[in-house]
Design a protein around this motif. Structure first.
Motif, PDB file in Angstrom:
ATOM      1  N   LYS A 132       0.838  -1.200   0.000  1.00 17.92           N
ATOM      2  CA  LYS A 132       0.000   0.000   0.000  1.00 17.92           C
ATOM      3  C   LYS A 132       0.877   1.256   0.000  1.00 17.92           C
ATOM      4  O   LYS A 132       1.751   1.412   0.846  1.00 17.92           O
ATOM      5  N   PRO A 133       0.640   2.160  -0.940  1.00 18.94           N
ATOM      6  CA  PRO A 133       1.467   3.377  -1.013  1.00 18.94           C
ATOM      7  C   PRO A 133       1.338   4.229   0.245  1.00 18.94           C
ATOM      8  O   PRO A 133       0.280   4.322   0.862  1.00 18.94           O
ATOM      9  N   LYS A 134       2.437   4.861   0.615  1.00 19.73           N
ATOM     10  CA  LYS A 134       2.493   5.648   1.844  1.00 19.73           C
ATOM     11  C   LYS A 134       1.940   7.056   1.654  1.00 19.73           C
ATOM     12  O   LYS A 134       1.283   7.613   2.543  1.00 19.73           O
ATOM     13  N   VAL A 135       2.222   7.663   0.486  1.00 23.19           N
ATOM     14  CA  VAL A 135       1.848   9.058   0.207  1.00 23.19           C
ATOM     15  C   VAL A 135       1.531   9.191  -1.278  1.00 23.19           C
ATOM     16  O   VAL A 135       2.079   8.462  -2.114  1.00 23.19           O
ATOM     17  N   LEU A 136       0.640  10.120  -1.582  1.00 28.62           N
ATOM     18  CA  LEU A 136       0.349  10.508  -2.964  1.00 28.62           C
ATOM     19  C   LEU A 136       0.849  11.924  -3.176  1.00 28.62           C
ATOM     20  O   LEU A 136       0.486  12.842  -2.439  1.00 28.62           O
ATOM     21  N   ILE A 137       1.706  12.119  -4.189  1.00 28.99           N
ATOM     22  CA  ILE A 137       2.149  13.453  -4.585  1.00 28.99           C
ATOM     23  C   ILE A 137       1.325  13.907  -5.783  1.00 28.99           C
ATOM     24  O   ILE A 137       1.275  13.222  -6.802  1.00 28.99           O
ATOM     25  N   LEU A 138       0.672  15.053  -5.639  1.00 30.47           N
ATOM     26  CA  LEU A 138      -0.060  15.670  -6.743  1.00 30.47           C
ATOM     27  C   LEU A 138       0.724  16.876  -7.252  1.00 30.47           C
ATOM     28  O   LEU A 138       1.259  17.646  -6.458  1.00 30.47           O
ATOM     29  N   VAL A 139       0.770  17.042  -8.566  1.00 29.49           N
ATOM     30  CA  VAL A 139       1.485  18.160  -9.193  1.00 29.49           C
ATOM     31  C   VAL A 139       0.506  18.936 -10.070  1.00 29.49           C
ATOM     32  O   VAL A 139      -0.278  18.334 -10.816  1.00 29.49           O
ATOM     33  N   HIS A 140       0.577  20.260  -9.989  1.00 31.44           N
ATOM     34  CA  HIS A 140      -0.201  21.128 -10.876  1.00 31.44           C
ATOM     35  C   HIS A 140       0.738  21.623 -11.977  1.00 31.44           C
ATOM     36  O   HIS A 140       1.381  22.662 -11.858  1.00 31.44           O
ATOM     37  N   LEU A 141       0.790  20.865 -13.066  1.00 25.92           N
ATOM     38  CA  LEU A 141       1.794  21.084 -14.103  1.00 25.92           C
ATOM     39  C   LEU A 141       1.562  22.404 -14.832  1.00 25.92           C
ATOM     40  O   LEU A 141       0.444  22.704 -15.260  1.00 25.92           O
ATOM     41  N   TYR A 142       2.640  23.180 -14.972  1.00 27.90           N
ATOM     42  CA  TYR A 142       2.606  24.466 -15.674  1.00 27.90           C
ATOM     43  C   TYR A 142       1.549  25.407 -15.103  1.00 27.90           C
ATOM     44  O   TYR A 142       1.057  26.300 -15.789  1.00 27.90           O
ATOM     45  N   GLY A 143       1.193  25.190 -13.835  1.00 25.26           N
ATOM     46  CA  GLY A 143       0.217  26.057 -13.190  1.00 25.26           C
ATOM     47  C   GLY A 143      -1.222  25.726 -13.482  1.00 25.26           C
ATOM     48  O   GLY A 143      -2.127  26.490 -13.109  1.00 25.26           O
ATOM     49  N   MET A 144      -1.495  24.575 -14.104  1.00 26.43           N
ATOM     50  CA  MET A 144      -2.866  24.135 -14.397  1.00 26.43           C
ATOM     51  C   MET A 144      -3.368  23.242 -13.269  1.00 26.43           C
ATOM     52  O   MET A 144      -2.741  22.232 -12.949  1.00 26.43           O
ATOM     53  N   PRO A 145      -4.487  23.582 -12.628  1.00 33.01           N
ATOM     54  CA  PRO A 145      -4.996  22.740 -11.542  1.00 33.01           C
ATOM     55  C   PRO A 145      -5.264  21.307 -12.002  1.00 33.01           C
ATOM     56  O   PRO A 145      -5.836  21.077 -13.067  1.00 33.01           O
ATOM     57  N   THR A 146      -4.810  20.362 -11.201  1.00 33.12           N
ATOM     58  CA  THR A 146      -5.095  18.961 -11.475  1.00 33.12           C
ATOM     59  C   THR A 146      -6.552  18.650 -11.131  1.00 33.12           C
ATOM     60  O   THR A 146      -7.261  19.495 -10.577  1.00 33.12           O
ATOM     61  N   LYS A 147      -7.025  17.465 -11.438  1.00 40.48           N
ATOM     62  CA  LYS A 147      -8.420  17.089 -11.174  1.00 40.48           C
ATOM     63  C   LYS A 147      -8.580  16.731  -9.697  1.00 40.48           C
ATOM     64  O   LYS A 147      -8.707  15.567  -9.320  1.00 40.48           O
ATOM     65  N   LEU A 148      -8.577  17.775  -8.878  1.00 39.64           N
ATOM     66  CA  LEU A 148      -8.511  17.578  -7.432  1.00 39.64           C
ATOM     67  C   LEU A 148      -9.724  16.858  -6.871  1.00 39.64           C
ATOM     68  O   LEU A 148      -9.582  16.043  -5.950  1.00 39.64           O
ATOM     69  N   THR A 149     -10.909  17.127  -7.370  1.00 44.56           N
ATOM     70  CA  THR A 149     -12.106  16.486  -6.815  1.00 44.56           C
ATOM     71  C   THR A 149     -11.985  14.973  -6.882  1.00 44.56           C
ATOM     72  O   THR A 149     -12.181  14.260  -5.880  1.00 44.56           O
ATOM     73  N   GLU A 150     -11.626  14.455  -8.052  1.00 40.47           N
ATOM     74  CA  GLU A 150     -11.514  13.011  -8.233  1.00 40.47           C
ATOM     75  C   GLU A 150     -10.317  12.445  -7.471  1.00 40.47           C
ATOM     76  O   GLU A 150     -10.417  11.411  -6.793  1.00 40.47           O
ATOM     77  N   LEU A 151      -9.180  13.114  -7.573  1.00 41.65           N
ATOM     78  CA  LEU A 151      -7.959  12.570  -6.982  1.00 41.65           C
ATOM     79  C   LEU A 151      -8.008  12.571  -5.458  1.00 41.65           C
ATOM     80  O   LEU A 151      -7.597  11.594  -4.811  1.00 41.65           O
TER      81      LEU A 151
END
Length: 380
Positions: A132-151
């Motif tokens: 089981k993964p310990k942590v999830l790293i999310l990146v907002h590439l080039y300043g574009m918001p990632t799909k935060l609701t789903e993730l």
């Protein structure tokens, strides 16, 4: 004409404003030149206000912030950390510092950020293997918001804490909330090529007072509360200096203005490059209630419509003394991470093969933008 006949047009150079020198001079006059002082306190307060968080720890780099963030979230030897493949290497290097393994995931085509489908697939597969993964790293590439609701919903479902890498996303928002404030720990970068800079620097932000206190402790060599130098655990020399924090205070006064200008540059490129064959100004429109900071304007080439490649364009721009850069080479394609697990890969590999970043510095005027357009048109 030769490239040296033109002034150099850089990809994303520093753009100083009105008051940085005031803060720096004041620090020198008051002899606050050590890695402590009122500029650090003020800079951290400014970041908290901009990011909508309770606590900030100013650090020597965004990489240092990721490293400390992973420690705070309990990552250690043998652990696995979920990470997008399509990002700068600094997102993943701290995973390796800690003896952990990055588990890379593909992008989705809407925002180019981490794909929710691949995230669920990877979590279920790692759990089935007893990993089981310990942590999830999310990146907002080039300043574009990632799909935060789903993730974030998936991370919550599996009880995996989130480290939010907003190094490229200061001033951007999702559902009218500042990026960097969604994870248990958030990270910003103030490297020389970012929208705001401290020459070199970064910040760790959080709403958890205990995590912020521990981050400061670790960033100042983990000195125990004793009248002498006593150390019970490994620490790091990661605090930002008061001088550089003074530059940051002057820069933070300009955040809204700088984001506005990056967005204007993006809009200019989108309008004026629309007629060039085989070229699309990316990324896709922002979701409702969200705002990208458009840190870098990027383009994609269609091999069905043009024989040009990102490299032929880059080389031609260099003949006009214009700096450009390929999109990030996916980390699962880097020799350093050849043995790391990867889920998917076709989307980010295709983006790398077809994409290029254009000059996007906030000091650019229309004459400089026209130089870029004309150089692109000469090839396309």
């Amino acid at each position: 004409m030769r490239s040296q006949d033109y002034d150099r047009l850089y990809l994303s150079p520093p753009h100083l404003g009105r008051h940085e020198l005031n803060y720096v001079h004041k620090a020198i006059e008051d002899n606050w030149v050590a890695p402590a002082g009122p500029n650090i306190t003020g800079f951290e307060a400014d970041i908290c206000a901009a990011a909508g968080v309770a606590h900030c720890v100013a650090l020597s780099s965004g990489t240092a912030a990721i490293h400390l963030g992973l420690i705070l979230l309990g990552v250690g030897p043998g652990d696995e950390v979920l990470c997008p493949s399509f990002t700068f290497v600094a997102t993943a290097n701290p995973i390796v510092y800690l003896g952990a393994t990055p588990v890379f995931l593909d992008s989705e085509p809407d925002t180019w950020n981490l794909c929710p489908v691949r995230l669920r697939e990877a979590i279920l597969d790692r759990i089935s293997k007893g990993r089981k993964p310990k942590v999830l790293i999310l990146v907002h590439l080039y300043g574009m918001p990632t799909k935060l609701t789903e993730l974030l919903a998936i991370a919550q479902e599996f009880d995996i804490p989130v480290l939010e890498d907003a190094a490229e996303a200061l001033g951007a928002r999702f559902n009218n909330q500042p990026l960097g404030s969604f994870g248990r720990v958030g990270v910003f970068s103030f490297n020389g090529n970012k929208i705001l800079t401290t020459s070199g620097g970064g910040a760790l932000v959080t709403n958890d007072a205990a995590l912020a206190q521990q981050a400061r402790f670790l960033a100042t060599q983990a000195k125990d509360d004793a009248p002498y130098y006593q150390h019970s655990q490994v620490g790091y020399n990661y605090r930002l200096s008061n001088i550089l924090a003074g530059i940051g205070r002057g820069q933070m006064e300009l955040l809204d203005e700088r984001v506005k200008r990056r967005r204007e540059i993006f809009a200019w490129y989108r309008e004026h490059l629309a007629g060039l064959p085989g070229l699309t100004v990316a990324l896709h429109p922002e979701p409702a209630g969200s705002r990208a900071n458009r840190w870098l304007t990027t383009i994609l080439l269609d091999p069905q419509e043009s024989a040009a490649t990102p490299e032929t364009l880059r080389l031609h721009l260099e003949t006009r003394n214009i700096e450009s850069r390929p999109l990030w080479k996916p980390l699962h394609l880097q020799p350093l991470f050849a043995a790391a697990p990867m889920y998917g890969g076709a989307v980010c590999a295709d983006l790398f093969a077809r994409g290029l970043c254009l000059p996007s510095g906030t000091a650019m005027g229309d004459n400089e933008l026209r130089r870029v357009k004309e150089a692109l048109a000469e090839t396309l």
